[in-house]
Design a protein around this motif. Structure first.
Motif, PDB file in Angstrom:
ATOM      1  N   SER A  84     -20.980  13.529  20.596  1.00  0.00           N
ATOM      2  CA  SER A  84     -21.933  12.258  20.508  1.00  0.00           C
ATOM      3  C   SER A  84     -21.405  10.689  19.583  1.00  0.00           C
ATOM      4  N   ILE A  85     -21.870   9.529  20.218  1.00  0.00           N
ATOM      5  CA  ILE A  85     -21.797   8.149  19.967  1.00  0.00           C
ATOM      6  C   ILE A  85     -22.999   7.552  19.923  1.00  0.00           C
ATOM      7  N   VAL A  94     -28.944   4.206  20.899  1.00  0.00           N
ATOM      8  CA  VAL A  94     -28.853   4.787  21.762  1.00  0.00           C
ATOM      9  C   VAL A  94     -28.051   5.940  21.605  1.00  0.00           C
ATOM     10  N   MET A  95     -27.857   6.710  22.030  1.00  0.00           N
ATOM     11  CA  MET A  95     -27.075   7.682  21.601  1.00  0.00           C
ATOM     12  C   MET A  95     -26.810   8.716  22.550  1.00  0.00           C
ATOM     13  N   VAL A  96     -25.446   8.685  22.855  1.00  0.00           N
ATOM     14  CA  VAL A  96     -25.040   9.558  24.336  1.00  0.00           C
ATOM     15  C   VAL A  96     -24.086  10.447  24.337  1.00  0.00           C
ATOM     16  N   LEU A 108     -22.553  11.534  30.597  1.00  0.00           N
ATOM     17  CA  LEU A 108     -22.987  10.527  30.154  1.00  0.00           C
ATOM     18  C   LEU A 108     -24.693  11.262  30.295  1.00  0.00           C
ATOM     19  N   ASP A 109     -24.994  11.930  29.398  1.00  0.00           N
ATOM     20  CA  ASP A 109     -26.109  12.061  28.874  1.00  0.00           C
ATOM     21  C   ASP A 109     -26.700  11.289  28.180  1.00  0.00           C
ATOM     22  N   GLY A 110     -27.908  10.298  28.098  1.00  0.00           N
ATOM     23  CA  GLY A 110     -28.229   9.384  27.253  1.00  0.00           C
ATOM     24  C   GLY A 110     -29.898   9.608  26.403  1.00  0.00           C
ATOM     25  N   TRP A 111     -30.063   9.423  25.074  1.00  0.00           N
ATOM     26  CA  TRP A 111     -31.239   9.160  25.141  1.00  0.00           C
ATOM     27  C   TRP A 111     -31.306   7.750  24.188  1.00  0.00           C
ATOM     28  N   ILE A 112     -32.688   6.783  24.965  1.00  0.00           N
ATOM     29  CA  ILE A 112     -32.947   5.909  23.792  1.00  0.00           C
ATOM     30  C   ILE A 112     -34.020   5.520  23.248  1.00  0.00           C
ATOM     31  N   GLY A 113     -33.911   4.777  22.517  1.00  0.00           N
ATOM     32  CA  GLY A 113     -35.306   4.972  21.200  1.00  0.00           C
ATOM     33  C   GLY A 113     -35.768   3.603  21.079  1.00  0.00           C
ATOM     34  N   PRO A 114     -37.062   3.512  20.890  1.00  0.00           N
ATOM     35  CA  PRO A 114     -37.785   4.051  21.228  1.00  0.00           C
ATOM     36  C   PRO A 114     -38.317   4.024  22.203  1.00  0.00           C
ATOM     37  N   GLU A 115     -39.023   5.645  22.391  1.00  0.00           N
ATOM     38  CA  GLU A 115     -39.332   6.288  23.802  1.00  0.00           C
ATOM     39  C   GLU A 115     -39.969   4.959  24.918  1.00  0.00           C
ATOM     40  N   GLY A 116     -39.995   4.635  26.267  1.00  0.00           N
ATOM     41  CA  GLY A 116     -39.916   3.703  26.967  1.00  0.00           C
ATOM     42  C   GLY A 116     -39.350   3.955  28.384  1.00  0.00           C
ATOM     43  N   THR A 117     -38.650   2.948  29.144  1.00  0.00           N
ATOM     44  CA  THR A 117     -38.443   3.488  30.352  1.00  0.00           C
ATOM     45  C   THR A 117     -37.327   1.729  30.825  1.00  0.00           C
TER      46      THR A 117
END
Length: 176
Positions: A84-85, A94-96, A108-117
């Protein structure tokens, strides 16, 4: 090496011995850790983005390893998936995690914070791919070229921007 004056204090001018030492240190820096040729271009890129586009440039976040102690045994514990990066700026993280999906292709699986679109752009020499995150900030981009440099451009939706998030967050380029 003996200084030219045996009782020289720290506030006296440099002597020839000091100058030789500094010359050796300078040579080591130029040989082992040279200034990148494109440093000026990188700095100008960041300044232009932040000034003209209200964009924030995220940096790569490297968490420290934690060590657990049990008796005389020390165990090293890494946080998260080693592949993960994580990119971080003042307001957005952002974590991918790149994963092989087919021959010479990555997912590429990713997560962005704070939650939202968020609107997510994956930029590489092969072109631009687009995706959107769900309400929790999760996104997936498939069919990406393996071993390719990429950069992400993250655009929070208007509601998140009203809460203080920048209009654009750009990550540095990294290799899949």
């Amino acid at each position: 090496m003996e200084p030219e004056t045996g009782n020289q204090s720290e506030f006296e001018p440099l002597d020839s011995c000091d100058e030789r030492i500094l010359a050796v240190i300078n040579e080591l820096h130029h040989r082992d850790d040279p200034i990148p040729n494109d440093l000026n271009d990188r700095v100008e890129f960041v300044l232009e983005l932040e000034a003209a586009l209200d964009a924030k440039v995220a940096s790569v976040y490297r968490p420290k390893e934690f060590a657990l102690m049990r008796g005389d045994t020390e165990l090293a514990v890494n946080q998260g998936d080693p592949a993960s990066i994580t990119f971080d700026c003042e307001t957005v993280t952002v974590m991918v995690t790149p994963r092989p999906s087919a021959a010479h292709e990555m997912r590429l699986d990713g997560w962005i914070g704070p939650e939202g679109t968020y609107a997510v752009e994956f930029r590489s020499p092969q072109g631009t791919r687009r995706a959107s995150s769900d309400e929790s900030g999760r996104f997936v981009i498939e069919g990406l070229p393996d071993n390719e440099m990429f950069q992400l451009v993250i655009r929070p939706d208007e509601a998140l921007q009203r809460e203080g998030l920048p209009a654009v967050v750009v990550t540095p380029a990294v290799r899949l």
